[in-house]
Enzyme design. Structure first.
Site, PDB file in Angstrom:
ATOM      1  N   VAL A  75       0.778  -1.172  -0.097  1.00  0.00           N
ATOM      2  CA  VAL A  75      -0.047   0.146   0.010  1.00  0.00           C
ATOM      3  C   VAL A  75       0.759   1.185   0.184  1.00  0.00           C
ATOM      4  O   VAL A  75       2.051   1.010   0.262  1.00  0.00           O
ATOM      5  CB  VAL A  75      -1.002   0.018   1.193  1.00  0.00           C
ATOM      6  CG1 VAL A  75      -1.709  -1.120   1.312  1.00  0.00           C
ATOM      7  CG2 VAL A  75      -0.161  -0.084   2.579  1.00  0.00           C
ATOM      8  N   ASN A 103       7.265   1.567  -0.733  1.00  0.00           N
ATOM      9  CA  ASN A 103       8.491   2.283  -0.654  1.00  0.00           C
ATOM     10  C   ASN A 103       8.482   2.686   0.691  1.00  0.00           C
ATOM     11  O   ASN A 103       8.638   4.173   0.875  1.00  0.00           O
ATOM     12  CB  ASN A 103       8.448   3.280  -1.585  1.00  0.00           C
ATOM     13  CG  ASN A 103       9.034   3.017  -3.108  1.00  0.00           C
ATOM     14  OD1 ASN A 103       9.891   1.855  -2.946  1.00  0.00           O
ATOM     15  ND2 ASN A 103       8.462   3.289  -4.296  1.00  0.00           N
ATOM     16  N   SER A 129      11.200  -3.083  -6.882  1.00  0.00           N
ATOM     17  CA  SER A 129      11.212  -2.347  -8.098  1.00  0.00           C
ATOM     18  C   SER A 129      10.797  -2.915  -9.441  1.00  0.00           C
ATOM     19  O   SER A 129      11.164  -4.237  -9.699  1.00  0.00           O
ATOM     20  CB  SER A 129      12.620  -1.985  -8.154  1.00  0.00           C
ATOM     21  OG  SER A 129      12.696  -1.010  -9.367  1.00  0.00           O
ATOM     22  N   GLY A 131       7.882  -1.354 -11.403  1.00  0.00           N
ATOM     23  CA  GLY A 131       6.465  -0.814 -11.711  1.00  0.00           C
ATOM     24  C   GLY A 131       5.693  -2.074 -12.016  1.00  0.00           C
ATOM     25  O   GLY A 131       6.006  -3.161 -11.441  1.00  0.00           O
ATOM     26  N   LYS A 183      16.466   0.267  -1.466  1.00  0.00           N
ATOM     27  CA  LYS A 183      15.418   0.880  -2.374  1.00  0.00           C
ATOM     28  C   LYS A 183      15.535   2.226  -2.582  1.00  0.00           C
ATOM     29  O   LYS A 183      15.145   2.689  -3.552  1.00  0.00           O
ATOM     30  CB  LYS A 183      14.127   0.168  -2.145  1.00  0.00           C
ATOM     31  CG  LYS A 183      12.937   0.648  -2.756  1.00  0.00           C
ATOM     32  CD  LYS A 183      13.197   0.145  -4.352  1.00  0.00           C
ATOM     33  CE  LYS A 183      12.250   0.457  -5.411  1.00  0.00           C
ATOM     34  NZ  LYS A 183      11.392   1.196  -5.374  1.00  0.00           N
ATOM     35  N   HIS A 186      18.136   3.333  -4.502  1.00  0.00           N
ATOM     36  CA  HIS A 186      17.701   2.950  -5.867  1.00  0.00           C
ATOM     37  C   HIS A 186      16.967   4.068  -6.689  1.00  0.00           C
ATOM     38  O   HIS A 186      17.357   4.403  -7.642  1.00  0.00           O
ATOM     39  CB  HIS A 186      17.037   1.491  -6.292  1.00  0.00           C
ATOM     40  CG  HIS A 186      16.364   1.397  -7.048  1.00  0.00           C
ATOM     41  ND1 HIS A 186      15.261   1.965  -7.467  1.00  0.00           N
ATOM     42  CD2 HIS A 186      16.569   0.472  -8.390  1.00  0.00           C
ATOM     43  CE1 HIS A 186      14.746   1.552  -8.686  1.00  0.00           C
ATOM     44  NE2 HIS A 186      15.560   0.587  -9.199  1.00  0.00           N
ATOM     45  N   ASN A 187      16.005   4.572  -5.750  1.00  0.00           N
ATOM     46  CA  ASN A 187      15.147   5.547  -6.327  1.00  0.00           C
ATOM     47  C   ASN A 187      15.927   6.819  -6.661  1.00  0.00           C
ATOM     48  O   ASN A 187      15.688   7.871  -7.486  1.00  0.00           O
ATOM     49  CB  ASN A 187      13.930   5.621  -5.409  1.00  0.00           C
ATOM     50  CG  ASN A 187      12.909   4.651  -5.534  1.00  0.00           C
ATOM     51  OD1 ASN A 187      13.256   3.712  -6.000  1.00  0.00           O
ATOM     52  ND2 ASN A 187      11.543   4.928  -5.415  1.00  0.00           N
ATOM     53  N   GLU A 190      17.602   6.570  -9.728  1.00  0.00           N
ATOM     54  CA  GLU A 190      16.576   6.714 -10.683  1.00  0.00           C
ATOM     55  C   GLU A 190      16.129   8.113 -10.996  1.00  0.00           C
ATOM     56  O   GLU A 190      16.273   8.704 -12.037  1.00  0.00           O
ATOM     57  CB  GLU A 190      15.617   6.112 -10.233  1.00  0.00           C
ATOM     58  CG  GLU A 190      14.116   6.242 -10.927  1.00  0.00           C
ATOM     59  CD  GLU A 190      12.994   5.536 -10.394  1.00  0.00           C
ATOM     60  OE1 GLU A 190      12.942   4.098 -10.007  1.00  0.00           O
ATOM     61  OE2 GLU A 190      11.777   6.146 -10.085  1.00  0.00           O
ATOM     62  N   LYS A 260       7.140  11.531  -5.110  1.00  0.00           N
ATOM     63  CA  LYS A 260       6.518  10.877  -3.899  1.00  0.00           C
ATOM     64  C   LYS A 260       7.473  10.968  -2.807  1.00  0.00           C
ATOM     65  O   LYS A 260       6.936  10.534  -1.515  1.00  0.00           O
ATOM     66  CB  LYS A 260       6.181   9.344  -4.416  1.00  0.00           C
ATOM     67  CG  LYS A 260       4.940   9.539  -5.169  1.00  0.00           C
ATOM     68  CD  LYS A 260       3.945   8.330  -5.157  1.00  0.00           C
ATOM     69  CE  LYS A 260       4.344   7.086  -6.094  1.00  0.00           C
ATOM     70  NZ  LYS A 260       4.289   7.480  -7.366  1.00  0.00           N
TER      71      LYS A 260
HETATM   72  C1  6PG Z   1      10.580   1.596  -8.915  1.00  0.00           C
HETATM   73  C2  6PG Z   1       9.964   2.673  -8.707  1.00  0.00           C
HETATM   74  C3  6PG Z   1       8.688   3.095  -8.088  1.00  0.00           C
HETATM   75  C4  6PG Z   1       8.230   4.627  -7.741  1.00  0.00           C
HETATM   76  C5  6PG Z   1       8.455   5.398  -8.857  1.00  0.00           C
HETATM   77  C6  6PG Z   1       7.994   6.964  -8.706  1.00  0.00           C
HETATM   78  O1  6PG Z   1      11.409   1.045  -8.737  1.00  0.00           O
HETATM   79  O2  6PG Z   1       9.615   0.732  -9.467  1.00  0.00           O
HETATM   80  O3  6PG Z   1      11.057   3.646  -8.147  1.00  0.00           O
HETATM   81  O4  6PG Z   1       8.937   2.434  -6.887  1.00  0.00           O
HETATM   82  O5  6PG Z   1       7.070   4.349  -7.778  1.00  0.00           O
HETATM   83  O6  6PG Z   1       9.851   5.746  -8.994  1.00  0.00           O
HETATM   84  O7  6PG Z   1       8.684   7.645  -8.074  1.00  0.00           O
HETATM   85  P1  6PG Z   1       8.381   9.164  -7.864  1.00  0.00           P
HETATM   86  O8  6PG Z   1       6.844   9.524  -7.900  1.00  0.00           O
HETATM   87  O9  6PG Z   1       8.853   9.742  -6.460  1.00  0.00           O
HETATM   88  O10 6PG Z   1       8.988   9.655  -9.192  1.00  0.00           O
END
Ligand code: 6PG
Length: 468
Positions: A75, A103, A129, A131, A183, A186-187, A190, A260
Protein backbone atom coordinates in the site's frame (compact mmCIF):
# COMPACT_ATOMS: atom_id res chain seq x y z
CA UNK A 1 -8.80 -23.45 11.52
CA UNK A 2 -6.00 -22.86 9.09
CA UNK A 3 -6.72 -21.97 5.45
CA UNK A 4 -5.00 -23.27 2.37
CA UNK A 5 -3.40 -20.22 0.77
CA UNK A 6 0.40 -20.10 0.80
CA UNK A 7 0.67 -16.33 0.53
CA UNK A 8 -1.49 -13.28 1.22
CA UNK A 9 -1.34 -9.77 -0.20
CA UNK A 10 -2.86 -6.70 1.40
CA UNK A 11 -3.46 -3.93 -1.14
CA UNK A 12 -4.63 -4.99 -4.58
CA UNK A 13 -3.67 -1.84 -6.45
CA UNK A 14 -1.53 -2.07 -9.58
CA UNK A 15 1.58 -3.36 -7.82
CA UNK A 16 -0.09 -5.67 -5.29
CA UNK A 17 -2.39 -7.34 -7.81
CA UNK A 18 0.37 -7.76 -10.40
CA UNK A 19 2.83 -9.26 -7.93
CA UNK A 20 0.21 -11.59 -6.48
CA UNK A 21 -0.75 -12.87 -9.94
CA UNK A 22 2.95 -13.40 -10.66
CA UNK A 23 3.21 -15.45 -7.45
CA UNK A 24 0.10 -17.44 -8.44
CA UNK A 25 1.63 -18.13 -11.87
CA UNK A 26 4.50 -19.85 -10.08
CA UNK A 27 2.20 -22.40 -8.48
CA UNK A 28 1.52 -20.80 -5.09
CA UNK A 29 -2.03 -20.61 -3.72
CA UNK A 30 -2.75 -16.93 -3.08
CA UNK A 31 -5.27 -14.71 -1.33
CA UNK A 32 -5.63 -10.92 -1.53
CA UNK A 33 -7.27 -8.30 0.66
CA UNK A 34 -8.49 -4.86 -0.31
CA UNK A 35 -11.12 -2.61 1.21
CA UNK A 36 -12.24 -1.90 -2.35
CA UNK A 37 -14.65 -4.69 -3.38
CA UNK A 38 -14.00 -3.98 -7.07
CA UNK A 39 -10.30 -4.75 -6.62
CA UNK A 40 -10.99 -7.92 -4.63
CA UNK A 41 -13.36 -9.06 -7.36
CA UNK A 42 -10.83 -8.17 -10.09
CA UNK A 43 -8.29 -10.46 -8.42
CA UNK A 44 -10.82 -13.32 -8.26
CA UNK A 45 -11.58 -12.86 -11.96
CA UNK A 46 -8.00 -12.43 -13.19
CA UNK A 47 -6.65 -15.20 -10.96
CA UNK A 48 -9.62 -17.55 -11.47
CA UNK A 49 -7.58 -20.20 -13.27
CA UNK A 50 -5.15 -20.31 -10.35
CA UNK A 51 -7.83 -20.23 -7.65
CA UNK A 52 -6.80 -16.78 -6.35
CA UNK A 53 -9.10 -15.63 -3.56
CA UNK A 54 -10.05 -11.98 -3.08
CA UNK A 55 -11.40 -10.61 0.21
CA UNK A 56 -12.59 -7.32 1.67
CA UNK A 57 -12.86 -8.68 5.20
CA UNK A 58 -9.54 -8.99 7.11
CA UNK A 59 -10.78 -11.89 9.29
CA UNK A 60 -11.83 -13.97 6.28
CA UNK A 61 -8.56 -13.12 4.55
CA UNK A 62 -6.44 -14.16 7.53
CA UNK A 63 -8.56 -17.29 7.89
CA UNK A 64 -7.78 -18.27 4.30
CA UNK A 65 -4.02 -18.39 4.94
CA UNK A 66 -2.05 -21.49 5.84
CA UNK A 67 -0.27 -21.24 9.24
CA UNK A 68 2.28 -19.95 9.97
CA UNK A 69 1.06 -17.19 7.68
CA UNK A 70 3.06 -15.13 5.21
CA UNK A 71 1.48 -11.80 4.27
CA UNK A 72 2.80 -8.95 2.15
CA UNK A 73 1.54 -5.38 2.45
CA UNK A 74 1.69 -3.32 -0.74
CA UNK A 75 0.00 0.00 0.00
CA UNK A 76 1.25 3.62 -0.29
CA UNK A 77 4.10 4.47 2.09
CA UNK A 78 3.40 6.18 5.40
CA UNK A 79 0.14 6.13 7.36
CA UNK A 80 -1.57 3.46 5.19
CA UNK A 81 1.12 0.92 6.19
CA UNK A 82 0.59 1.65 9.90
CA UNK A 83 -3.14 1.43 9.42
CA UNK A 84 -2.89 -2.02 7.78
CA UNK A 85 -0.53 -3.26 10.49
CA UNK A 86 -2.93 -1.86 13.10
CA UNK A 87 -5.93 -3.72 11.72
CA UNK A 88 -4.17 -6.93 10.69
CA UNK A 89 -1.69 -7.25 13.57
CA UNK A 90 -4.25 -8.39 16.17
CA UNK A 91 -5.45 -11.13 13.82
CA UNK A 92 -1.96 -12.55 13.33
CA UNK A 93 -0.24 -14.97 15.69
CA UNK A 94 3.33 -15.49 16.87
CA UNK A 95 5.24 -17.22 14.09
CA UNK A 96 3.41 -15.39 11.30
CA UNK A 97 5.40 -13.20 8.92
CA UNK A 98 4.59 -9.73 7.57
CA UNK A 99 6.45 -8.30 4.58
CA UNK A 100 6.19 -4.62 3.74
CA UNK A 101 6.72 -4.45 -0.03
CA UNK A 102 6.09 -0.71 -0.38
CA UNK A 103 8.47 2.24 -0.64
CA UNK A 104 8.51 2.75 3.13
CA UNK A 105 10.86 5.21 4.80
CA UNK A 106 13.61 3.13 6.40
CA UNK A 107 13.17 4.62 9.88
CA UNK A 108 9.49 3.61 9.80
CA UNK A 109 10.59 0.09 8.88
CA UNK A 110 12.88 -0.05 11.93
CA UNK A 111 10.04 1.07 14.21
CA UNK A 112 7.47 -1.33 12.73
CA UNK A 113 9.90 -4.25 12.78
CA UNK A 114 10.74 -3.68 16.46
CA UNK A 115 7.03 -3.59 17.42
CA UNK A 116 6.11 -6.71 15.47
CA UNK A 117 9.14 -8.75 16.47
CA UNK A 118 8.37 -7.96 20.13
CA UNK A 119 5.00 -9.64 19.52
CA UNK A 120 6.61 -12.71 17.96
CA UNK A 121 5.63 -11.72 14.41
CA UNK A 122 8.40 -11.75 11.83
CA UNK A 123 8.90 -8.68 9.66
CA UNK A 124 10.73 -8.09 6.40
CA UNK A 125 11.08 -4.69 4.74
CA UNK A 126 11.23 -5.48 1.04
CA UNK A 127 12.00 -2.94 -1.67
CA UNK A 128 10.16 -3.95 -4.84
CA UNK A 129 11.21 -2.31 -8.07
CA UNK A 130 10.11 -2.55 -11.66
CA UNK A 131 6.71 -0.91 -11.78
CA UNK A 132 3.60 -2.80 -12.90
CA UNK A 133 5.30 -4.87 -15.57
CA UNK A 134 8.16 -5.78 -13.22
CA UNK A 135 5.75 -6.88 -10.51
CA UNK A 136 3.79 -8.99 -12.98
CA UNK A 137 6.71 -10.60 -14.83
CA UNK A 138 9.75 -10.31 -12.56
CA UNK A 139 10.68 -7.50 -10.18
CA UNK A 140 14.00 -6.79 -8.51
CA UNK A 141 13.65 -7.02 -4.72
CA UNK A 142 15.87 -5.96 -1.84
CA UNK A 143 15.12 -7.45 1.56
CA UNK A 144 15.93 -6.49 5.12
CA UNK A 145 15.22 -8.57 8.21
CA UNK A 146 16.12 -11.79 10.01
CA UNK A 147 17.60 -14.70 8.05
CA UNK A 148 15.10 -17.22 9.49
CA UNK A 149 12.14 -15.06 8.42
CA UNK A 150 13.57 -14.55 4.95
CA UNK A 151 14.24 -18.26 4.52
CA UNK A 152 10.51 -18.92 4.88
CA UNK A 153 9.75 -16.97 1.70
CA UNK A 154 13.07 -17.18 -0.12
CA UNK A 155 11.91 -19.90 -2.54
CA UNK A 156 8.77 -17.95 -3.45
CA UNK A 157 10.62 -14.64 -3.91
CA UNK A 158 13.36 -16.24 -6.00
CA UNK A 159 10.75 -17.92 -8.20
CA UNK A 160 8.96 -14.66 -9.02
CA UNK A 161 11.98 -12.33 -9.23
CA UNK A 162 13.62 -11.13 -12.44
CA UNK A 163 16.64 -13.20 -13.48
CA UNK A 164 20.05 -11.90 -14.57
CA UNK A 165 22.23 -14.59 -16.14
CA UNK A 166 19.86 -17.08 -14.53
CA UNK A 167 20.35 -15.64 -11.03
CA UNK A 168 17.25 -14.31 -9.22
CA UNK A 169 17.34 -10.56 -8.59
CA UNK A 170 16.30 -10.75 -4.95
CA UNK A 171 18.35 -11.00 -1.78
CA UNK A 172 18.26 -10.44 1.93
CA UNK A 173 20.80 -7.63 2.10
CA UNK A 174 20.97 -7.10 5.84
CA UNK A 175 18.96 -6.73 9.03
CA UNK A 176 16.05 -4.38 9.73
CA UNK A 177 15.58 -1.65 7.18
CA UNK A 178 18.53 -2.63 4.93
CA UNK A 179 16.24 -3.57 2.03
CA UNK A 180 14.18 -0.40 2.18
CA UNK A 181 17.33 1.70 2.50
CA UNK A 182 18.78 0.13 -0.64
CA UNK A 183 15.46 0.71 -2.44
CA UNK A 184 15.51 4.37 -1.36
CA UNK A 185 18.99 4.81 -2.85
CA UNK A 186 17.83 2.95 -5.96
CA UNK A 187 15.17 5.61 -6.33
CA UNK A 188 17.70 8.39 -5.71
CA UNK A 189 19.82 7.00 -8.56
CA UNK A 190 16.64 6.70 -10.64
CA UNK A 191 15.92 10.41 -10.06
CA UNK A 192 19.52 11.27 -11.03
CA UNK A 193 19.51 9.28 -14.26
CA UNK A 194 16.08 10.57 -15.29
CA UNK A 195 17.24 14.16 -14.76
CA UNK A 196 20.45 13.54 -16.75
CA UNK A 197 18.42 12.11 -19.62
CA UNK A 198 16.06 15.08 -19.56
CA UNK A 199 19.00 17.51 -19.73
CA UNK A 200 20.40 15.74 -22.79
CA UNK A 201 16.90 15.74 -24.33
CA UNK A 202 16.80 19.51 -23.72
CA UNK A 203 20.15 19.95 -25.49
CA UNK A 204 18.86 18.05 -28.50
CA UNK A 205 15.41 19.64 -28.54
CA UNK A 206 15.89 23.30 -27.66
CA UNK A 207 19.60 23.38 -28.47
CA UNK A 208 19.99 21.35 -31.65
CA UNK A 209 16.33 21.77 -32.70
CA UNK A 210 15.87 18.08 -33.38
CA UNK A 211 12.40 16.58 -33.68
CA UNK A 212 11.13 14.19 -31.01
CA UNK A 213 11.34 11.26 -33.39
CA UNK A 214 14.93 12.15 -34.30
CA UNK A 215 15.80 12.33 -30.60
CA UNK A 216 13.94 9.06 -30.01
CA UNK A 217 16.03 7.43 -32.72
CA UNK A 218 19.24 8.68 -31.09
CA UNK A 219 18.18 7.21 -27.74
CA UNK A 220 17.17 4.00 -29.52
CA UNK A 221 20.63 3.81 -31.07
CA UNK A 222 22.34 4.54 -27.75
CA UNK A 223 20.37 1.69 -26.22
CA UNK A 224 22.34 -0.75 -28.36
CA UNK A 225 25.66 0.36 -26.85
CA UNK A 226 27.21 1.17 -23.46
CA UNK A 227 24.10 3.10 -22.41
CA UNK A 228 21.81 0.07 -22.79
CA UNK A 229 19.32 0.31 -19.95
CA UNK A 230 15.63 0.39 -19.15
CA UNK A 231 15.51 4.19 -18.74
CA UNK A 232 17.21 4.88 -22.10
CA UNK A 233 14.95 2.33 -23.79
CA UNK A 234 11.72 3.87 -22.47
CA UNK A 235 12.96 7.36 -23.33
CA UNK A 236 13.13 6.31 -26.99
CA UNK A 237 9.61 4.85 -26.74
CA UNK A 238 8.19 7.97 -25.05
CA UNK A 239 9.72 10.34 -27.61
CA UNK A 240 8.28 8.39 -30.54
CA UNK A 241 4.77 8.21 -29.11
CA UNK A 242 2.17 10.21 -31.09
CA UNK A 243 -0.45 12.46 -29.52
CA UNK A 244 -4.13 12.06 -30.32
CA UNK A 245 -4.18 15.69 -31.48
CA UNK A 246 -1.17 15.28 -33.75
CA UNK A 247 2.51 15.76 -32.91
CA UNK A 248 4.11 13.93 -29.99
CA UNK A 249 2.43 13.11 -26.72
CA UNK A 250 5.51 14.25 -24.78
CA UNK A 251 4.98 17.81 -26.05
CA UNK A 252 1.46 17.83 -24.63
CA UNK A 253 2.61 16.87 -21.12
CA UNK A 254 3.01 19.51 -18.40
CA UNK A 255 6.63 20.10 -17.37
CA UNK A 256 5.83 20.15 -13.63
CA UNK A 257 7.55 16.97 -12.39
CA UNK A 258 5.92 15.28 -9.40
CA UNK A 259 7.61 13.18 -6.73
CA UNK A 260 6.54 10.88 -3.96
CA UNK A 261 9.54 11.50 -1.73
CA UNK A 262 12.03 8.66 -2.07
CA UNK A 263 14.60 10.74 -3.97
CA UNK A 264 14.34 13.50 -1.39
CA UNK A 265 14.77 10.99 1.46
CA UNK A 266 17.93 9.75 -0.22
CA UNK A 267 19.31 13.28 -0.34
CA UNK A 268 18.24 14.08 3.20
CA UNK A 269 19.84 10.97 4.63
CA UNK A 270 23.03 11.46 2.61
CA UNK A 271 23.26 14.93 4.18
CA UNK A 272 22.82 13.37 7.62
CA UNK A 273 25.56 10.85 6.82
CA UNK A 274 27.83 13.61 5.50
CA UNK A 275 28.12 11.89 2.12
CA UNK A 276 27.95 13.93 -1.11
CA UNK A 277 25.46 12.73 -3.72
CA UNK A 278 25.26 15.94 -5.79
CA UNK A 279 23.63 14.53 -8.94
CA UNK A 280 20.79 13.09 -6.88
CA UNK A 281 20.44 16.29 -4.83
CA UNK A 282 20.19 18.36 -7.99
CA UNK A 283 17.73 15.95 -9.58
CA UNK A 284 15.40 16.50 -6.62
CA UNK A 285 16.09 20.22 -6.92
CA UNK A 286 15.27 20.22 -10.63
CA UNK A 287 11.85 18.67 -9.96
CA UNK A 288 11.24 21.36 -7.34
CA UNK A 289 12.21 24.10 -9.81
CA UNK A 290 9.98 22.54 -12.44
CA UNK A 291 7.02 22.83 -10.07
CA UNK A 292 7.44 26.63 -9.89
CA UNK A 293 5.73 26.96 -13.26
CA UNK A 294 4.04 30.33 -12.73
CA UNK A 295 7.25 31.94 -11.50
CA UNK A 296 9.20 30.45 -14.38
CA UNK A 297 6.76 31.78 -16.92
CA UNK A 298 7.04 35.23 -15.32
CA UNK A 299 10.84 35.01 -15.20
CA UNK A 300 11.02 33.94 -18.84
CA UNK A 301 9.75 37.42 -19.70
CA UNK A 302 11.76 39.31 -17.10
CA UNK A 303 15.18 37.64 -17.40
CA UNK A 304 17.26 37.20 -20.51
CA UNK A 305 19.85 34.69 -21.69
CA UNK A 306 21.48 33.43 -24.87
CA UNK A 307 19.42 32.02 -27.75
CA UNK A 308 19.76 28.23 -27.19
CA UNK A 309 19.00 26.98 -30.67
CA UNK A 310 21.32 26.21 -33.54
CA UNK A 311 20.63 23.53 -36.14
CA UNK A 312 21.36 19.90 -35.51
CA UNK A 313 24.98 18.92 -35.20
CA UNK A 314 25.91 15.24 -35.29
CA UNK A 315 29.13 16.05 -33.39
CA UNK A 316 27.30 17.41 -30.37
CA UNK A 317 25.01 14.37 -30.38
CA UNK A 318 27.99 12.03 -30.33
CA UNK A 319 29.53 13.99 -27.47
CA UNK A 320 26.24 13.73 -25.57
CA UNK A 321 26.41 9.93 -25.59
CA UNK A 322 29.81 9.96 -23.88
CA UNK A 323 28.67 12.70 -21.51
CA UNK A 324 25.69 10.63 -20.44
CA UNK A 325 27.79 7.49 -19.96
CA UNK A 326 30.10 9.35 -17.60
CA UNK A 327 27.36 11.22 -15.75
CA UNK A 328 25.34 8.05 -15.15
CA UNK A 329 28.42 6.25 -13.87
CA UNK A 330 29.09 9.21 -11.58
CA UNK A 331 25.52 8.88 -10.25
CA UNK A 332 25.96 5.17 -9.55
CA UNK A 333 29.26 5.98 -7.80
CA UNK A 334 27.46 8.46 -5.55
CA UNK A 335 24.64 6.02 -4.76
CA UNK A 336 27.03 3.20 -3.89
CA UNK A 337 29.12 5.50 -1.70
CA UNK A 338 25.93 6.42 0.18
CA UNK A 339 25.18 2.71 0.63
CA UNK A 340 28.70 2.06 1.95
CA UNK A 341 28.36 4.86 4.51
CA UNK A 342 24.84 3.83 5.51
CA UNK A 343 25.99 0.24 5.91
CA UNK A 344 28.58 1.36 8.50
CA UNK A 345 26.29 3.83 10.24
CA UNK A 346 23.23 1.59 10.50
CA UNK A 347 24.99 -1.78 10.79
CA UNK A 348 23.50 -3.24 7.61
CA UNK A 349 26.65 -5.14 6.60
CA UNK A 350 25.79 -4.56 2.95
CA UNK A 351 27.58 -6.52 0.28
CA UNK A 352 27.75 -4.01 -2.57
CA UNK A 353 28.46 -6.68 -5.17
CA UNK A 354 25.18 -8.30 -4.13
CA UNK A 355 23.34 -4.97 -4.45
CA UNK A 356 24.70 -4.43 -7.98
CA UNK A 357 23.82 -8.00 -8.83
CA UNK A 358 20.18 -7.59 -7.71
CA UNK A 359 19.88 -4.36 -9.70
CA UNK A 360 21.01 -6.00 -12.97
CA UNK A 361 17.45 -6.95 -14.01
CA UNK A 362 13.86 -6.18 -13.12
CA UNK A 363 14.34 -2.74 -11.56
CA UNK A 364 14.01 0.74 -13.02
CA UNK A 365 17.78 1.43 -12.96
CA UNK A 366 18.72 -1.89 -14.60
CA UNK A 367 21.50 -1.32 -17.10
CA UNK A 368 24.24 -3.14 -18.93
CA UNK A 369 26.79 -1.18 -16.88
CA UNK A 370 25.61 -2.81 -13.64
CA UNK A 371 27.46 -5.99 -14.60
CA UNK A 372 30.74 -3.99 -14.74
CA UNK A 373 29.82 -2.34 -11.45
CA UNK A 374 29.17 -5.77 -9.93
CA UNK A 375 32.57 -6.94 -11.16
CA UNK A 376 34.26 -3.88 -9.66
CA UNK A 377 32.91 -4.74 -6.20
CA UNK A 378 33.63 -8.45 -6.72
CA UNK A 379 37.28 -7.58 -7.44
CA UNK A 380 37.52 -5.25 -4.45
CA UNK A 381 34.66 -5.53 -1.93
CA UNK A 382 36.23 -2.76 0.19
CA UNK A 383 36.28 -0.25 -2.67
CA UNK A 384 35.51 3.10 -0.97
CA UNK A 385 34.19 4.55 -4.21
CA UNK A 386 33.42 3.00 -7.59
CA UNK A 387 35.54 5.70 -9.25
CA UNK A 388 38.62 4.09 -7.67
CA UNK A 389 38.06 0.86 -9.56
CA UNK A 390 40.62 0.79 -12.41
CA UNK A 391 37.96 -0.32 -14.92
CA UNK A 392 35.57 2.47 -13.96
CA UNK A 393 38.39 5.04 -13.77
CA UNK A 394 39.19 4.14 -17.38
CA UNK A 395 35.68 5.14 -18.45
CA UNK A 396 35.99 8.43 -16.57
CA UNK A 397 39.31 9.06 -18.33
CA UNK A 398 37.93 8.35 -21.77
CA UNK A 399 34.63 10.21 -21.40
CA UNK A 400 35.41 13.33 -19.42
CA UNK A 401 36.41 15.48 -22.38
CA UNK A 402 33.00 14.70 -23.90
CA UNK A 403 31.11 15.75 -20.79
CA UNK A 404 33.20 18.92 -20.55
CA UNK A 405 32.41 19.75 -24.19
CA UNK A 406 28.69 19.10 -23.71
CA UNK A 407 28.65 21.36 -20.67
CA UNK A 408 30.39 24.12 -22.61
CA UNK A 409 27.68 23.78 -25.26
CA UNK A 410 24.87 23.86 -22.74
CA UNK A 411 26.22 26.68 -20.60
CA UNK A 412 26.99 28.72 -23.71
CA UNK A 413 23.43 28.22 -24.97
CA UNK A 414 21.89 29.01 -21.58
CA UNK A 415 20.44 25.52 -21.19
CA UNK A 416 20.29 24.35 -17.57
CA UNK A 417 22.41 21.27 -16.92
CA UNK A 418 22.47 20.94 -13.13
CA UNK A 419 22.79 17.16 -12.94
CA UNK A 420 25.35 16.91 -15.75
CA UNK A 421 27.41 19.66 -14.08
CA UNK A 422 27.13 18.04 -10.66
CA UNK A 423 28.22 14.67 -12.07
CA UNK A 424 31.40 16.23 -13.44
CA UNK A 425 32.02 18.38 -10.36
CA UNK A 426 31.79 15.20 -8.26
CA UNK A 427 34.56 13.66 -10.35
CA UNK A 428 36.66 16.82 -10.33
CA UNK A 429 36.25 17.26 -6.58
CA UNK A 430 36.90 13.63 -5.74
CA UNK A 431 40.10 13.47 -7.83
CA UNK A 432 41.53 16.64 -6.22
CA UNK A 433 44.16 15.87 -3.60
CA UNK A 434 43.88 19.47 -2.52
CA UNK A 435 40.73 21.54 -2.51
CA UNK A 436 40.21 25.25 -1.83
CA UNK A 437 38.51 24.47 1.48
CA UNK A 438 41.62 25.58 3.38
CA UNK A 439 40.31 29.09 2.69
CA UNK A 440 36.95 28.23 4.26
CA UNK A 441 38.75 26.97 7.35
CA UNK A 442 40.68 30.25 7.57
CA UNK A 443 37.50 32.31 7.17
CA UNK A 444 35.71 30.27 9.85
CA UNK A 445 38.59 30.86 12.20
CA UNK A 446 38.68 34.60 11.44
CA UNK A 447 35.02 35.32 12.11
CA UNK A 448 34.17 32.63 14.64
CA UNK A 449 37.42 31.41 16.19
CA UNK A 450 36.45 27.93 15.01
CA UNK A 451 40.14 26.93 14.81
CA UNK A 452 41.93 25.09 12.03
CA UNK A 453 44.39 22.24 11.59
CA UNK A 454 47.76 22.75 9.86
CA UNK A 455 49.30 20.51 7.22
CA UNK A 456 52.77 20.64 8.80
CA UNK A 457 52.07 19.91 12.46
CA UNK A 458 49.48 18.28 14.71
CA UNK A 459 47.04 20.28 16.77
CA UNK A 460 44.26 22.80 16.65
CA UNK A 461 45.18 26.44 15.91
CA UNK A 462 43.61 29.85 16.17
CA UNK A 463 44.97 33.08 14.73
CA UNK A 464 44.14 36.64 15.60
CA UNK A 465 43.69 37.57 11.94
CA UNK A 466 42.91 41.28 12.26
CA UNK A 467 44.09 44.03 14.49
CA UNK A 468 41.42 45.58 16.78
C1 6PG B 1 10.41 1.41 -8.92
C2 6PG B 1 10.06 2.88 -8.79
C3 6PG B 1 8.82 3.10 -8.01
C4 6PG B 1 8.37 4.54 -7.79
C5 6PG B 1 8.60 5.49 -8.91
C6 6PG B 1 7.90 6.83 -8.73
O1 6PG B 1 11.51 1.07 -8.52
O2 6PG B 1 9.60 0.62 -9.42
O3 6PG B 1 11.11 3.52 -8.14
O4 6PG B 1 9.03 2.51 -6.75
O5 6PG B 1 7.02 4.47 -7.60
O6 6PG B 1 9.93 5.71 -9.04
O7 6PG B 1 8.59 7.65 -7.87
P1 6PG B 1 8.32 9.22 -7.86
O8 6PG B 1 6.82 9.39 -7.89
O9 6PG B 1 8.90 9.74 -6.60
O10 6PG B 1 8.96 9.76 -9.09
Amino acid sequence: MSGQSDFGMVGLGTMGRSLLLNIADHGFAVAGLDTDAVKAEALRTEGAKRGAQGFTDPKEFVGALRKPRAVMILVPAGAPVDSVIGSLGPLLEPGDLLIDGGNSFFKDTNRRGADLIARGIGFIGLGVSGGESGARHGPSMTGGGEVADYERVRGLLEAVAAKANGEPCVALLGPGSAGHYVKMVHNGIEYGIMQLISEVYDLMKRGLRMSNSEIGDVFGEWNTGDLESFLIEITADVLRYPDENGGSLVDAISDKAKQKGTGKWSSQDAMDLGIPIPTIDLAVNARELSALKDERVRASKALTGPEPGTPHSADVCDLAEGALILAILSTYSQGFSQLAAASDEYGYGLNLERVASVWRAGCIIRARSLESIRQAFATDPELPNLMLSPAVAGVFDRRQSQLRAVLREMIGRGLPAPALSASLAYLDGYRSATLPTNLIQAQRDLFGAHTYERIDKEGSFHTKWQSE
